[in-house]
Design a protein around this motif. Structure first.
Motif: not given
Length: 350
Positions: A315-319
């Motif tokens: 989730e940490s790279v999604l933005d």
């Protein structure tokens, strides 16, 4: 918005399918199943369209209305609670806008959490199946593309792209044929003789599997992941081992698999195009605001793809990923306004 546009586009064909299913009805209940219903506002828009079609039919021919049993199907992870929280409000509003004296059939709504690649209901129990924006999803990745070990057969891509080997394209095509034949066989068992199916899904305009708006869009998404690889935020192996379980067929492929099944008669098949940007309803080839369209496309695709990408890339790279994707779409749309190709077909069980 894409699904809503498809429901509007296919409304006349749906009305015809409802009439074909309802006209010979001897049973006091008509059973309708929406496959891949999701949990947004369009779920009950389909229900409303069917009720309207039945009311229109009754207005023309008279008679006592049958009761309507709706089954809303999706995977167990779907937010069915959200759907059913809105049902009472929907029931209260369904009579608004109707002509005075127009009879509304009694209707009942039930959830059906399961994959539509399995049997869902008893034999000969359904009069009408409907599915919108779902059947481009495969039941699984083709054998050999699971990405558990090297060599990775579709390196650097997440779907069919210009650098995808022909052997991988063939895998996707064979998986489509296998899934669709299974889907048709299951629905054949569940439908009454003469029962109807209305199916709408993403496909492609041309026979060449490398040439389609869906492949181009996913190519831009692959490029966005590659940017994160170049920056050291994602391991290259993560990209190489990831493939989408998705295939948009041509109309010829759809016709061939229906004919191969020998279980349905095709009433009609049609392809229409819709803009990548769900908020762009213009019909020309010009993009008025490529920056905003890039953002809109990115948000709409993230709404669909986020669970798959979060589980694989984190989730940490999604933005950052979808911000890069929005930019890549913006640049692409400045050069070419590419569109989705949407296939809709109406089938009658033999």
């Amino acid at each position: 918005s894409h699904t809503e546009n498809a429901l509007v586009e296919t409304k006349p064909a749906l009305r015809e399918a409802v009439t074909r299913a309802y006209a010979p009805l001897l049973h006091p209940t008509m059973t309708i199943v929406d496959l891949g219903c999701s949990s947004g506002g369009n779920t009950l828009l389909f229900v409303s369209n069917v009720i309207e079609a039945v009311s229109h039919h009754l207005e023309k021919i008279g008679g006592h209305p049958a009761e309507l049993q709706f089954f809303l199907n999706d995977l167990p992870s779907n937010d069915f609670n959200r759907v059913f929280r809105s049902v009472q409000r929907f029931k209260n509003s369904i009579g608004m806008g109707r002509h005075k004296g127009e009879e509304i059939p009694a209707f009942f709504i039930t959830g059906l959490p399961s994959s539509y690649y399995t049997r869902l209901l008893p034999r000969s129990s359904v009069h009408l199946f409907h599915s919108s924006y779902c059947l481009h999803w495969r039941s699984r990745l083709p054998d050999g593309l699971e990405g558990k070990k090297r060599p990775y057969l579709n390196e650097g891509n997440i779907d069919i792209a210009m650098t995808t080997p022909p052997s991988v394209v063939k895998m996707y095509q064979e998986q489509f044929q296998k899934d669709m034949l299974l889907f048709l066989r299951l629905r054949y068992e569940e439908l009454f003789a003469g029962g109807q199916m209305m199916l709408t899904f993403l496909g492609r305009k041309h026979g060449d599997a490398y040439n389609g708006g869906l492949c181009r869009l996913h190519g831009l998404l692959s490029r966005s992941v590659q940017s994160l690889v170049d920056e050291g935020l994602v391991e290259k192996e993560k990209l190489d081992s990831f493939n989408l379980p998705l295939y948009g067929p041509s109309m010829e492929e759809v016709k061939a698999v229906v004919e191969q099944s020998q279980q349905f008669r095709m009433n009609h098949i049609k392809l229409f195009e819709t803009n990548w940007d769900p908020y762009d309803d213009s019909e020309g080839n010009d993009v008025h605001d490529s920056v905003q369209s890039g953002i809109n496309v990115s948000k709409s695709l993230r709404a669909v793809m986020e669970p798959l990408f979060a589980s694989h890339f984190g989730e940490s790279v999604l933005d950052k990923l979808f911000k890069k994707f929005a930019y890549n779409v913006e640049v692409h749309l400045e050069m070419e306004k590419t569109k989705y190709s949407v296939i809709t077909l109406s089938l009658t069980r033999i």
